[in-house]
Scaffold this motif. Structure first.
Motif, PDB file in Angstrom:
ATOM      1  N   ALA A   1       0.822  -1.204   0.000  1.00 45.83           N
ATOM      2  CA  ALA A   1       0.000   0.000   0.000  1.00 45.83           C
ATOM      3  C   ALA A   1       0.856   1.255   0.000  1.00 45.83           C
ATOM      4  N   ALA A   2       2.057   1.164   0.564  1.00 47.00           N
ATOM      5  CA  ALA A   2       2.972   2.313   0.568  1.00 47.00           C
ATOM      6  C   ALA A   2       3.677   2.477  -0.774  1.00 47.00           C
ATOM      7  N   GLY A   3       3.517   1.497  -1.664  1.00 42.31           N
ATOM      8  CA  GLY A   3       4.096   1.599  -2.996  1.00 42.31           C
ATOM      9  C   GLY A   3       5.555   1.212  -3.087  1.00 42.31           C
ATOM     10  N   VAL A   4       6.083   0.512  -2.072  1.00 35.62           N
ATOM     11  CA  VAL A   4       7.513   0.200  -2.073  1.00 35.62           C
ATOM     12  C   VAL A   4       7.808  -1.206  -2.588  1.00 35.62           C
ATOM     13  N   LEU A   5       6.770  -1.977  -2.918  1.00 41.47           N
ATOM     14  CA  LEU A   5       6.978  -3.356  -3.360  1.00 41.47           C
ATOM     15  C   LEU A   5       6.844  -3.543  -4.866  1.00 41.47           C
ATOM     16  N   ASP A   6       6.486  -2.518  -5.612  1.00 42.08           N
ATOM     17  CA  ASP A   6       6.311  -2.683  -7.048  1.00 42.08           C
ATOM     18  C   ASP A   6       7.604  -3.182  -7.690  1.00 42.08           C
ATOM     19  N   GLY A   7       7.486  -4.285  -8.435  1.00 45.82           N
ATOM     20  CA  GLY A   7       8.651  -4.862  -9.086  1.00 45.82           C
ATOM     21  C   GLY A   7       9.568  -5.637  -8.160  1.00 45.82           C
ATOM     22  N   ARG A   8       9.169  -5.815  -6.903  1.00 40.46           N
ATOM     23  CA  ARG A   8       9.999  -6.507  -5.920  1.00 40.46           C
ATOM     24  C   ARG A   8       9.352  -7.833  -5.527  1.00 40.46           C
ATOM     25  N   ARG A   9      10.174  -8.751  -5.030  1.00 43.28           N
ATOM     26  CA  ARG A   9       9.673 -10.024  -4.522  1.00 43.28           C
ATOM     27  C   ARG A   9       9.148  -9.855  -3.108  1.00 43.28           C
ATOM     28  N   ALA A  10       8.087 -10.576  -2.791  1.00 42.17           N
ATOM     29  CA  ALA A  10       7.513 -10.514  -1.444  1.00 42.17           C
ATOM     30  C   ALA A  10       6.631 -11.739  -1.249  1.00 42.17           C
ATOM     31  N   THR A  11       6.284 -11.992   0.017  1.00 47.51           N
ATOM     32  CA  THR A  11       5.341 -13.053   0.321  1.00 47.51           C
ATOM     33  C   THR A  11       4.379 -12.575   1.395  1.00 47.51           C
ATOM     34  N   THR A  12       3.293 -13.299   1.544  1.00 44.41           N
ATOM     35  CA  THR A  12       2.324 -13.023   2.597  1.00 44.41           C
ATOM     36  C   THR A  12       1.636 -14.343   2.945  1.00 44.41           C
ATOM     37  N   HIS A  13       0.741 -14.315   3.898  1.00 42.57           N
ATOM     38  CA  HIS A  13       0.077 -15.537   4.340  1.00 42.57           C
ATOM     39  C   HIS A  13      -0.692 -16.165   3.183  1.00 42.57           C
ATOM     40  N   TRP A  14      -0.627 -17.498   3.071  1.00 42.23           N
ATOM     41  CA  TRP A  14      -1.268 -18.185   1.954  1.00 42.23           C
ATOM     42  C   TRP A  14      -2.763 -17.894   1.863  1.00 42.23           C
ATOM     43  N   ARG A  15      -3.391 -17.644   3.004  1.00 44.57           N
ATOM     44  CA  ARG A  15      -4.837 -17.388   2.992  1.00 44.57           C
ATOM     45  C   ARG A  15      -5.170 -16.123   2.215  1.00 44.57           C
ATOM     46  N   TRP A  16      -4.237 -15.164   2.202  1.00 45.34           N
ATOM     47  CA  TRP A  16      -4.488 -13.872   1.573  1.00 45.34           C
ATOM     48  C   TRP A  16      -3.722 -13.704   0.258  1.00 45.34           C
ATOM     49  N   ALA A  17      -3.041 -14.744  -0.198  1.00 42.65           N
ATOM     50  CA  ALA A  17      -2.177 -14.607  -1.367  1.00 42.65           C
ATOM     51  C   ALA A  17      -2.966 -14.217  -2.623  1.00 42.65           C
ATOM     52  N   GLU A  18      -4.116 -14.832  -2.833  1.00 42.45           N
ATOM     53  CA  GLU A  18      -4.900 -14.518  -4.039  1.00 42.45           C
ATOM     54  C   GLU A  18      -5.381 -13.067  -4.013  1.00 42.45           C
ATOM     55  N   ASP A  19      -5.866 -12.616  -2.855  1.00 47.84           N
ATOM     56  CA  ASP A  19      -6.309 -11.213  -2.747  1.00 47.84           C
ATOM     57  C   ASP A  19      -5.146 -10.256  -2.957  1.00 47.84           C
ATOM     58  N   PHE A  20      -3.990 -10.612  -2.407  1.00 46.58           N
ATOM     59  CA  PHE A  20      -2.817  -9.747  -2.566  1.00 46.58           C
ATOM     60  C   PHE A  20      -2.439  -9.633  -4.040  1.00 46.58           C
ATOM     61  N   ALA A  21      -2.398 -10.770  -4.734  1.00 42.40           N
ATOM     62  CA  ALA A  21      -1.999 -10.760  -6.140  1.00 42.40           C
ATOM     63  C   ALA A  21      -2.956  -9.937  -6.992  1.00 42.40           C
ATOM     64  N   LYS A  22      -4.238  -9.994  -6.691  1.00 38.35           N
ATOM     65  CA  LYS A  22      -5.215  -9.207  -7.448  1.00 38.35           C
ATOM     66  C   LYS A  22      -5.079  -7.717  -7.159  1.00 38.35           C
ATOM     67  N   ARG A  23      -4.836  -7.385  -5.899  1.00 38.79           N
ATOM     68  CA  ARG A  23      -4.777  -5.979  -5.513  1.00 38.79           C
ATOM     69  C   ARG A  23      -3.466  -5.327  -5.920  1.00 38.79           C
ATOM     70  N   TYR A  24      -2.375  -6.110  -5.893  1.00 40.34           N
ATOM     71  CA  TYR A  24      -1.050  -5.547  -6.181  1.00 40.34           C
ATOM     72  C   TYR A  24      -0.359  -6.390  -7.256  1.00 40.34           C
ATOM     73  N   PRO A  25      -0.828  -6.312  -8.497  1.00 39.05           N
ATOM     74  CA  PRO A  25      -0.281  -7.165  -9.560  1.00 39.05           C
ATOM     75  C   PRO A  25       1.164  -6.851  -9.923  1.00 39.05           C
ATOM     76  N   ASP A  26       1.661  -5.672  -9.542  1.00 37.83           N
ATOM     77  CA  ASP A  26       3.037  -5.314  -9.886  1.00 37.83           C
ATOM     78  C   ASP A  26       4.054  -5.880  -8.903  1.00 37.83           C
ATOM     79  N   VAL A  27       3.576  -6.496  -7.838  1.00 38.73           N
ATOM     80  CA  VAL A  27       4.474  -7.136  -6.871  1.00 38.73           C
ATOM     81  C   VAL A  27       4.731  -8.573  -7.309  1.00 38.73           C
ATOM     82  N   LEU A  28       5.972  -9.013  -7.209  1.00 37.34           N
ATOM     83  CA  LEU A  28       6.337 -10.378  -7.600  1.00 37.34           C
ATOM     84  C   LEU A  28       6.092 -11.294  -6.405  1.00 37.34           C
TER      85      LEU A  28
END
Length: 342
Positions: free
Chosen positions: A136-163
Motif C-alpha cells: 500500500a505504501a508503494g515500495v513493493l512494485d517490481g519486488r519479490r515478497a510473500t504473505t500468508h497463503w490465505r491472503w495470497a490470491e487477494d494480494f496478487a489481485k490488488r497488487y499485480p506489480d508485486v512479484l
C-alpha cells in the motif's frame, strides 16, 4: 541454508562493527496482532549478555505508533506509552504492522513513515499480512515478497506489480524482507540476525527460543488440505542421521536406503514434508555447516570444504556466495570470532 526464501541477503561485502546499535523500530497500528509484536520484541528487544557481544553490538529496539494509544487485535489490550512515528525516521530496520483485515488500508501516517524509510534506504520488514502495508505504501512494485497463503490470491489481485512468492516461508529481496505468516516471522527474524551477526549467534538465539534455526520447506506444507488416509512416515530419523555424516559422500540413494524406501518415494516425502528435494536439502545443510566452521575459526578452506561435504574449495566458494551473498573470505572477515558464551 534451507530452501525457504526466494532470494539471498543483499549484503555482498563485510561490514565493520557499528559504533552504535542497529536501531529496530516496530510500527504498531490499530488492530495489530500481539504475536508478531511479541516475536519482534523477543528477537530484537531483549538484552542478551550471554552472547558475549560488545555493549553496542545488539539492537536498539523501539515501538512507534501514529496515536498515543493503540488497540491491539480484537481489543485484547491497549498499548500506550510508545514513541510517535518520528522514531521511524531514524530506524535502520523498520518492521511494519500486520493487518487483521489486510484489505483495510493502514493509516496514512503509517504509509508516509514507510515511504520515508524506503527513500533513505532503511531495511523494511513485514510479518504475515504486513506485506499489504508495504504494498500500500508503494515500495513493493517490481519486488519479490510473500504473505500468508490465505491472503495470497487477494494480494496478487490488488497488487499485480508485486512479484508475489506464495510458497515460501519468507523472502529476502535486497533491503525489503517479508515473512509469510505469524510463525514465519520467527524464521525471518532469525535470518536477519544471521545476516547481522552470523550463524553462531542466530543459532544461540534459536536455542534459547527452542525453535529451529533452519525450518525447511515453504507454505505449501501448511495450506489446508484433506487429511491423508494413511499418515506419511516422518523424515526425522533420516535427517538426523544425515546431519551427523555431512562430511561423507552421501547422496539421495544413501538417504533412501537409510529410510528403507525407493529414491522416488524419498523424493515425494521430501517434497510433501519439507517442500524441497533431498539433494537440495543436503546442499543447504552442508553450506550451513561450512558457515559454522568458518565462524569457529577453521583456517583452511580446503578443510572446510571437506568437513562440510562440499568437496572442493571451488564448490565451497560458489555455494557460499549463492546462499549468503559473500565469499568465504568476506564471510570470515564479517562473522569469525562471534561466539556466544556457554
Amino acid at each position: 541454508m534451507p530452501q525457504r526464501s526466494s532470494q539471498h541477503p543483499a549484503e555482498g561485502s563485510p561490514r565493520p562493527a557499528p559504533a552504535t546499535p542497529h536501531r529496530v523500530v516496530v510500527i504498531v497500528d490499530e488492530g495489530s496482532n500481539p504475536f508478531e509484536l511479541g516475536v519482534a520484541t523477543e528477537l530484537f528487544g531483549l538484552r542478551r549478555p550471554e552472547l558475549g557481544l560488545p555493549a553496542h553490538g545488539w539492537y536498539d529496539f523501539t515501538l512507534a505508533a501514529a496515536a498515543p494509544s493503540v488497540r491491539m487485535h480484537n481489543g485484547l489490550f491497549t498499548l500506550s506509552g510508545v514513541a510517535d512515528l518520528r522514531a521511524a525516521d531514524s530506524a535502520d530496520t523498520l518492521i511494519v504492522p500486520n493487518r487483521p483485515d489486510p484489505l483495510t488500508a493502514p493509516a496514512p501516517a503509517v504509509l508516509d513513515a514507510v515511504r520515508r524509510a524506503a527513500d533513505r534506504g532503511a531495511r523494511l520488514v513485514s510479518f504475515c499480512t504486513g506485506a499489504f502495508t508495504l504494498a500500500a505504501a508503494g515500495v513493493l512494485d517490481g519486488r519479490r515478497a510473500t504473505t500468508h497463503w490465505r491472503w495470497a490470491e487477494d494480494f496478487a489481485k490488488r497488487y499485480p506489480d508485486v512479484l508475489l512468492q506464495p510458497d515460501v516461508l519468507f523472502v529476502n529481496d535486497g533491503d525489503i524482507h517479508s515473512a509469510a505468516g505469524s510463525a514465519a516471522s520467527l524464521d525471518l527474524g532469525l535470518q536477519l540476525i544471521r545476516v547481522d551477526h552470523g550463524a553462531e549467534i542466530a543459532n544461540a538465539v534459536s536455542r534459547r527460543l527452542v525453535f529451529a534455526a533452519h525450518r525447511d520447506g515453504g507454505q505449501r506444507q501448511f495450506v489446508e488440505r484433506p487429511v491423508p488416509a494413511v499418515p506419511d512416515t516422518s523424515l526425522g530419523g533420516v535427517l538426523a542421521w544425515a546431519q551427523e555424516r555431512l562430511d561423507q559422500p552421501l547422496g539421495v540413494a544413501d538417504l533412501a536406503h537409510r529410510a528403507s524406501v525407493s529414491p522416488a518415494t524419498l523424493h515425494r516425502r521430501f517434497q510433501e514434508q519439507l517442500g524441497t528435494t533431498p539433494l537440495a536439502w543436503l546442499t543447504s545443510e552442508r553450506v550451513a555447516l561450512a558457515c559454522r566452521l568458518i565462524e569457529r575459526g577453521e583456517p583452511g578452506l580446503d578443510r572446510v570444504a571437506r568437513l562440510s561435504g562440499l568437496g572442493t574449495t571451488a564448490n565451497l566458494r560458489a555455494r557460499l556466495r549463492r546462499e549468503t551473498g559473500l565469499s568465504p573470505s568476506a564471510y570470515r572477515s564479517r562473522f569469525a570470532g562471534q561466539h556466544p558464551k556457554n
